[in-house]
Scaffold this motif. Structure first.
Motif, PDB file in Angstrom:
ATOM      1  N   UNK A 440      47.157  42.784  37.655  1.00 29.67           N
ATOM      2  CA  UNK A 440      48.399  42.830  36.878  1.00 29.67           C
ATOM      3  C   UNK A 440      48.735  44.264  36.525  1.00 29.67           C
ATOM      4  N   UNK A 441      49.952  44.468  36.083  1.00 28.01           N
ATOM      5  CA  UNK A 441      50.370  45.795  35.654  1.00 28.01           C
ATOM      6  C   UNK A 441      49.571  46.219  34.430  1.00 28.01           C
ATOM      7  N   UNK A 442      49.409  47.522  34.283  1.00 32.59           N
ATOM      8  CA  UNK A 442      48.660  48.076  33.155  1.00 32.59           C
ATOM      9  C   UNK A 442      49.654  48.583  32.117  1.00 32.59           C
ATOM     10  N   UNK A 443      49.811  47.803  31.046  1.00 30.31           N
ATOM     11  CA  UNK A 443      50.781  48.133  30.008  1.00 30.31           C
ATOM     12  C   UNK A 443      50.107  48.027  28.649  1.00 30.31           C
ATOM     13  N   UNK A 444      50.878  48.296  27.598  1.00 29.43           N
ATOM     14  CA  UNK A 444      50.298  48.412  26.258  1.00 29.43           C
ATOM     15  C   UNK A 444      49.614  47.126  25.786  1.00 29.43           C
ATOM     16  N   UNK A 445      50.042  45.957  26.317  1.00 30.52           N
ATOM     17  CA  UNK A 445      49.446  44.708  25.840  1.00 30.52           C
ATOM     18  C   UNK A 445      48.026  44.494  26.358  1.00 30.52           C
ATOM     19  N   UNK A 446      47.664  45.107  27.495  1.00 33.00           N
ATOM     20  CA  UNK A 446      46.342  44.841  28.063  1.00 33.00           C
ATOM     21  C   UNK A 446      45.523  46.098  28.320  1.00 33.00           C
ATOM     22  N   UNK A 447      46.104  47.274  28.062  1.00 32.76           N
ATOM     23  CA  UNK A 447      45.444  48.528  28.463  1.00 32.76           C
ATOM     24  C   UNK A 447      44.098  48.731  27.776  1.00 32.76           C
ATOM     25  N   UNK A 470      30.394  54.822  43.594  1.00 32.92           N
ATOM     26  CA  UNK A 470      31.849  54.884  43.508  1.00 32.92           C
ATOM     27  C   UNK A 470      32.413  53.557  42.981  1.00 32.92           C
ATOM     28  N   UNK A 471      33.572  53.633  42.342  1.00 32.57           N
ATOM     29  CA  UNK A 471      34.335  52.449  41.935  1.00 32.57           C
ATOM     30  C   UNK A 471      35.707  52.553  42.604  1.00 32.57           C
ATOM     31  N   UNK A 472      35.947  51.681  43.579  1.00 29.61           N
ATOM     32  CA  UNK A 472      37.197  51.702  44.336  1.00 29.61           C
ATOM     33  C   UNK A 472      38.087  50.556  43.851  1.00 29.61           C
ATOM     34  N   UNK A 473      39.225  50.907  43.251  1.00 27.58           N
ATOM     35  CA  UNK A 473      40.111  49.914  42.656  1.00 27.58           C
ATOM     36  C   UNK A 473      41.310  49.652  43.558  1.00 27.58           C
ATOM     37  N   UNK A 474      41.434  48.400  44.023  1.00 26.77           N
ATOM     38  CA  UNK A 474      42.588  47.964  44.808  1.00 26.77           C
ATOM     39  C   UNK A 474      43.765  47.763  43.850  1.00 26.77           C
ATOM     40  N   UNK A 475      44.808  48.599  43.978  1.00 30.32           N
ATOM     41  CA  UNK A 475      45.901  48.637  43.009  1.00 30.32           C
ATOM     42  C   UNK A 475      47.179  47.952  43.504  1.00 30.32           C
ATOM     43  N   UNK A 476      47.107  47.236  44.635  1.00 25.47           N
ATOM     44  CA  UNK A 476      48.322  46.623  45.197  1.00 25.47           C
ATOM     45  C   UNK A 476      49.042  45.690  44.224  1.00 25.47           C
ATOM     46  N   UNK A 477      48.326  44.889  43.389  1.00 29.82           N
ATOM     47  CA  UNK A 477      49.055  44.001  42.473  1.00 29.82           C
ATOM     48  C   UNK A 477      49.696  44.714  41.285  1.00 29.82           C
ATOM     49  N   UNK A 478      49.398  46.002  41.089  1.00 30.93           N
ATOM     50  CA  UNK A 478      49.899  46.724  39.910  1.00 30.93           C
ATOM     51  C   UNK A 478      51.317  47.219  40.186  1.00 30.93           C
TER      52      UNK A 478
END
Length: 557
Positions: A440-447, A470-478
């Motif tokens: 999901x998007x990273x916004x003030x409600x969940x950050x 390493x930590x590789x984050x798949x950001x396609x849904x953001x």
């Protein structure tokens, strides 16, 4: 000036004639449901339709008085002091509804429709449907019982009494209307309410059968009363909260109807234009003796099925309504009120169903409970309280769902370049890299919960696969990262660095990447970026190791 009709005028003319037949009895009934003289419903079906046709965007929105708004209007007018007549109050309310919607349109607040979720909207509409039906039973029975909630209605029932002759008229009317719904001819079924009203007026006027039955009574000459509503500041101030609620409900319900039909017809709809059209329609109602108006689902479906091609169909509806006004002043005086109540009762209960409650309960119990709560509030408390519960409940559920970001640990489906949740698929994971997907998007409600969610997945990886680097984050849904989300990413970067882990991104969407590049975030924090998640995984040197997934067969993503 010559008026040029579109090439589709024949189809629009036919659709307008069909809908006018339905609108005539509904306009009369819903005006009386709101506690207003029946001619107010007719006035609300003339100039408001022309105003919407000029500024709206849907060719099939059946505008006019509607049952749910009529109940809200009745509650709002019931709070006025006795010296303010209901007609004067309705004009002020229509003007304020139009003004509120016009201001919202000017400020581009058409997104306000999202304040009321579908469960809240359906719960409200069902509660209003049941309350409208309950409120018409005393009229049907010739009782003086009245109230805007079930407790009030029940409390007044013992003193209300009832008249057998009124009950007989009402029962016969209900049976005839229900029987008409089973007719093989859809045309006759749609004409049934109008034909019943005409027959009841004839029988009442020329036979003693209606003796002792309440009638509509003599009406003034049906001439469009153009003019400004009363300008008493106290009345305007008192009705303003109700106007805001009526405006919100009218816009949300109208937009829901027009959007659903637009999708069915393969047409595009402008929510901003819908708000402007609805604002203009209500302002026109305030200047022409009407009441607040909105889109009706039944009339909109009828316009669609009758072949409406453009908003000219609403112009033709207004023309037919104008002709009806010229002919109805005398006959309406003899219309028995139980028959009018029967048309309301059958019309509103025709769409009643418990299926939405069952579906909501099975799919998401919290939303099912919200639907029930809104319905109960309409029946037992007030319209305003029900809408408040609907809005607050919808927002609360949204915050509750988004308060913690969903971060899934992912691995490669063997023999492919696809990466799926390790808890749902049998996948392969590389020890040195923790593959994560932010859903999901990273916004003030969940950050604030991002770092904890990521660290929990890192601990799982250490226990089940091996020590990562390493930590590789798949950001396609953001789809969006606001300032709070950006701050959370910075905190996550520092937290991972303290544990000797490198933060990396894959498949970042263009708009999100543009914002990150605008502030030089990737370069500042030395975060690697990969075009695909598979490229990022393959940047490591170790072989893939099967994960300890609990499932041996692929599940659902």
């Amino acid at each position: 000036m010559r008026v040029v009709l579109p090439a589709t005028w024949r189809a629009d003319l036919m659709a307008g004639a069909v809908v006018a037949v339905l609108l005539i009895p509904q306009s009369l009934a819903y005006a009386m449901l709101a506690g207003l003289p029946p001619q107010v419903g007719l006035y609300a079906s003339l100039l408001p339709l022309l105003a919407y046709a000029a500024l709206g965007s849907s060719p099939v929105l059946g505008l006019g008085p509607v049952a749910v708004l009529a109940l809200m209007i009745a509650q709002a007018l019931g709070q006025l002091p006795p010296e303010v007549g209901p007609v004067a109050g309705a004009l002020v309310l229509a003007a304020e509804v139009g003004g509120v919607l016009a201001l919202a349109a000017l400020l581009r607040l058409d997104a306000l429709a999202s304040l009321l979720s579908v469960p809240a909207l359906r719960g409200f509409e069902t509660g209003a449907t049941l309350m409208i039906a309950a409120g018409q039973l005393p009229v049907l029975l010739g009782s003086r019982a009245a109230g805007f909630t079930l407790p009030d209605l029940i409390a007044s029932a013992p003193q209300g009494g009832w008249r057998p002759v009124s009950a007989a008229w009402g029962a016969v009317a209900v049976l005839l209307l229900m029987g008409a719904r089973r007719l093989p001819s859809r045309t006759l079924a749609r004409l049934a309410p109008l034909l019943l009203l005409v027959a009841a007026m004839v029988v009442s006027a020329f036979t003693p059968a209606a003796q002792g039955v309440a009638q509509v009574g003599a009406l003034p000459t049906l001439a469009l009363p153009l003019g400004l509503p009363m300008l008493d500041p106290a009345v305007w101030w008192q009705l303003l909260p109700s106007a805001a609620l009526v405006g919100l409900m009218g816009f949300v319900s109208s937009l829901a109807v027009s959007e659903s039909l637009a999708q069915r017809r393969g047409e595009k709809l402008s929510p901003a234009a819908e708000m402007r059209g609805l604002a203009a329609a209500n302002l026109a109602a305030a200047l022409s003796g009407g009441m607040p108006v909105a889109g009706s689902f039944s009339r909109s479906i009828l316009l669609h099925e009758a072949g409406s091609r453009s908003r000219w169909s609403l112009v033709f509806v207004a023309v037919f309504m104008g002709g009806a006004m010229l002919m109805l002043a005398g006959p309406l005086a003899h219309l028995p009120k139980p028959v009018l109540a029967a048309t309301i009762l059958v019309a509103v209960l025709g769409g009643f169903s418990l299926r939405p409650y069952r579906e909501a309960w099975a799919y998401a119990r919290a939303e099912g409970l919200l639907m029930v709560a809104v319905t109960v509030a309409v029946l037992g408390w007030s319209i305003a309280a029900a809408l408040a519960i609907g809005v607050v409940g919808s927002v609360a559920l949204l915050i509750q769902r988004t308060a913690q970001p969903h971060v899934a640990r992912i691995g490669r489906v063997p023999g492919t370049q696809h990466y799926r949740n390790v808890e749902r698929y049998a996948v392969e994971c590389m020890p040195e890299v923790v593959g994560l997907r932010v859903d999901e998007s990273l916004v003030f409600t969940n950050a604030r919960g991002l770092a904890d969610a990521v660290l929990a997945r890192v601990r799982e990886h250490r226990e089940r696969v091996g020590e990562p680097r390493r930590v590789l984050m798949l950001m396609a849904p953001v789809n969006h990262i606001d300032v709070s989300g950006l701050t959370a990413l910075q905190d996550l970067h520092h937290t991972l660095a303290a544990e000797g882990l490198r933060l990396e991104f894959s498949e970042v969407k263009g708009p999100v990447l543009d914002r990150l590049k605008a502030v030089g975030w990737l370069e500042k924090h030395d975060v690697s970026l990969y075009l695909s998640h598979h490229d990022g995984i393959q940047a490591g040197e170790h072989a893939l190791r099967p994960s300890l997934a609990d499932h041996d067969a692929p599940g659902q993503l």
